[in-house]
Design a protein around this motif. Sequence first.
Motif, PDB file in Angstrom:
ATOM      1  N   CYS A 180       0.852  -1.184   0.000  1.00  0.00           N
ATOM      2  CA  CYS A 180       0.000   0.000   0.000  1.00  0.00           C
ATOM      3  C   CYS A 180       0.888   1.235   0.000  1.00  0.00           C
ATOM      4  O   CYS A 180       2.064   1.171   0.365  1.00  0.00           O
ATOM      5  CB  CYS A 180      -0.974   0.001   1.171  1.00  0.00           C
ATOM      6  SG  CYS A 180      -0.202   0.144   2.774  1.00  0.00           S
ATOM      7  N   SER A 181       0.325   2.328  -0.440  1.00  0.00           N
ATOM      8  CA  SER A 181       1.046   3.594  -0.504  1.00  0.00           C
ATOM      9  C   SER A 181       0.259   4.670   0.231  1.00  0.00           C
ATOM     10  O   SER A 181      -0.963   4.736   0.109  1.00  0.00           O
ATOM     11  CB  SER A 181       1.225   4.041  -1.965  1.00  0.00           C
ATOM     12  OG  SER A 181       1.935   3.102  -2.706  1.00  0.00           O
ATOM     13  N   HIS A 182       0.986   5.483   0.965  1.00  0.00           N
ATOM     14  CA  HIS A 182       0.411   6.679   1.577  1.00  0.00           C
ATOM     15  C   HIS A 182       0.966   7.862   0.790  1.00  0.00           C
ATOM     16  O   HIS A 182       2.182   7.997   0.632  1.00  0.00           O
ATOM     17  CB  HIS A 182       0.800   6.789   3.048  1.00  0.00           C
ATOM     18  CG  HIS A 182       0.317   8.054   3.677  1.00  0.00           C
ATOM     19  ND1 HIS A 182       1.140   8.877   4.388  1.00  0.00           N
ATOM     20  CD2 HIS A 182      -0.903   8.650   3.683  1.00  0.00           C
ATOM     21  CE1 HIS A 182       0.449   9.929   4.817  1.00  0.00           C
ATOM     22  NE2 HIS A 182      -0.793   9.812   4.400  1.00  0.00           N
ATOM     23  N   LEU A 183       0.079   8.683   0.285  1.00  0.00           N
ATOM     24  CA  LEU A 183       0.449   9.820  -0.535  1.00  0.00           C
ATOM     25  C   LEU A 183       0.022  11.112   0.153  1.00  0.00           C
ATOM     26  O   LEU A 183      -1.078  11.192   0.693  1.00  0.00           O
ATOM     27  CB  LEU A 183      -0.241   9.744  -1.899  1.00  0.00           C
ATOM     28  CG  LEU A 183      -0.122   8.418  -2.645  1.00  0.00           C
ATOM     29  CD1 LEU A 183      -1.056   8.399  -3.844  1.00  0.00           C
ATOM     30  CD2 LEU A 183       1.310   8.172  -3.068  1.00  0.00           C
ATOM     31  N   THR A 184       0.875  12.116   0.095  1.00  0.00           N
ATOM     32  CA  THR A 184       0.538  13.448   0.578  1.00  0.00           C
ATOM     33  C   THR A 184       0.621  14.388  -0.619  1.00  0.00           C
ATOM     34  O   THR A 184       1.572  14.315  -1.403  1.00  0.00           O
ATOM     35  CB  THR A 184       1.506  13.901   1.686  1.00  0.00           C
ATOM     36  OG1 THR A 184       1.528  12.919   2.717  1.00  0.00           O
ATOM     37  CG2 THR A 184       1.079  15.231   2.271  1.00  0.00           C
ATOM     38  N   PHE A 185      -0.379  15.256  -0.744  1.00  0.00           N
ATOM     39  CA  PHE A 185      -0.484  16.126  -1.914  1.00  0.00           C
ATOM     40  C   PHE A 185      -0.140  17.579  -1.583  1.00  0.00           C
ATOM     41  O   PHE A 185      -0.418  18.064  -0.491  1.00  0.00           O
ATOM     42  CB  PHE A 185      -1.909  16.091  -2.476  1.00  0.00           C
ATOM     43  CG  PHE A 185      -2.412  14.701  -2.762  1.00  0.00           C
ATOM     44  CD1 PHE A 185      -1.767  13.882  -3.674  1.00  0.00           C
ATOM     45  CD2 PHE A 185      -3.527  14.220  -2.103  1.00  0.00           C
ATOM     46  CE1 PHE A 185      -2.234  12.609  -3.935  1.00  0.00           C
ATOM     47  CE2 PHE A 185      -4.012  12.941  -2.365  1.00  0.00           C
ATOM     48  CZ  PHE A 185      -3.361  12.137  -3.283  1.00  0.00           C
ATOM     49  N   GLN A 186       0.448  18.237  -2.557  1.00  0.00           N
ATOM     50  CA  GLN A 186       0.691  19.676  -2.504  1.00  0.00           C
ATOM     51  C   GLN A 186       0.624  20.196  -3.936  1.00  0.00           C
ATOM     52  O   GLN A 186       1.253  19.609  -4.822  1.00  0.00           O
ATOM     53  CB  GLN A 186       2.061  19.976  -1.886  1.00  0.00           C
ATOM     54  CG  GLN A 186       2.365  21.453  -1.780  1.00  0.00           C
ATOM     55  CD  GLN A 186       3.722  21.691  -1.128  1.00  0.00           C
ATOM     56  OE1 GLN A 186       4.065  21.062  -0.143  1.00  0.00           O
ATOM     57  NE2 GLN A 186       4.488  22.600  -1.696  1.00  0.00           N
ATOM     58  N   ASP A 187      -0.116  21.258  -4.153  1.00  0.00           N
ATOM     59  CA  ASP A 187      -0.258  21.843  -5.499  1.00  0.00           C
ATOM     60  C   ASP A 187      -0.740  20.808  -6.515  1.00  0.00           C
ATOM     61  O   ASP A 187      -0.254  20.761  -7.652  1.00  0.00           O
ATOM     62  CB  ASP A 187       1.066  22.460  -5.973  1.00  0.00           C
ATOM     63  CG  ASP A 187       1.580  23.539  -5.026  1.00  0.00           C
ATOM     64  OD1 ASP A 187       0.746  24.251  -4.426  1.00  0.00           O
ATOM     65  OD2 ASP A 187       2.809  23.665  -4.881  1.00  0.00           O
ATOM     66  N   ASN A 188      -1.680  19.949  -6.103  1.00  0.00           N
ATOM     67  CA  ASN A 188      -2.253  18.905  -6.964  1.00  0.00           C
ATOM     68  C   ASN A 188      -1.233  17.892  -7.470  1.00  0.00           C
ATOM     69  O   ASN A 188      -1.417  17.284  -8.527  1.00  0.00           O
ATOM     70  CB  ASN A 188      -3.003  19.516  -8.148  1.00  0.00           C
ATOM     71  CG  ASN A 188      -4.227  20.282  -7.698  1.00  0.00           C
ATOM     72  OD1 ASN A 188      -4.975  19.813  -6.841  1.00  0.00           O
ATOM     73  ND2 ASN A 188      -4.428  21.447  -8.265  1.00  0.00           N
ATOM     74  N   GLN A 189      -0.143  17.732  -6.731  1.00  0.00           N
ATOM     75  CA  GLN A 189       0.866  16.727  -7.055  1.00  0.00           C
ATOM     76  C   GLN A 189       1.252  15.989  -5.780  1.00  0.00           C
ATOM     77  O   GLN A 189       0.998  16.461  -4.671  1.00  0.00           O
ATOM     78  CB  GLN A 189       2.114  17.380  -7.658  1.00  0.00           C
ATOM     79  CG  GLN A 189       1.892  17.990  -9.026  1.00  0.00           C
ATOM     80  CD  GLN A 189       3.153  18.621  -9.558  1.00  0.00           C
ATOM     81  OE1 GLN A 189       3.724  19.506  -8.928  1.00  0.00           O
ATOM     82  NE2 GLN A 189       3.595  18.166 -10.728  1.00  0.00           N
TER      83      GLN A 189
END
Length: 135
Positions: free
Chosen positions: A94-103
């Motif tokens: 599994c992956s945990h993703l954090t977003f900033q500026d739609n990336q």
Amino acid sequence: MAQFIRTYSQLDQQDLSSLEALYHPAVVFEDPAHRVEGWPALHDYFQRLFQNVTHCEFRIHQSMADDAQGYVVWTMVFAHPKLNRGQHREVQGCSHLTFQDNQVIHHRDYFDLGEMLYEAIPLLGRVVKSIKAGL
């Protein structure tokens, strides 16, 4: 999140250009064996990864996200000539993703490194599997 899933579901080891739109220039990527910082370093990581495998695909099973972060459950199917006699292997993760500026600014993968690598090495694999069976 939809773009992330679409990109990884269609990832082609011959063309990694679709990844650049996903990741923030200052991205931090971590998995059980690596930590890379910045898009150029992440691009190099993916190039090395795909140069060493004969097959790699991601099957996305579940995902959830809001504007700040997301989670993806996946299976990676890959083949490496030095592991498991080049046969396909499957690793759940599994992956945990954090977003900033739609990336994606931070990408952390969680998976069993022993399942991915060590269990596919003939002698070491038997040892790792017996240790896991005894736990």
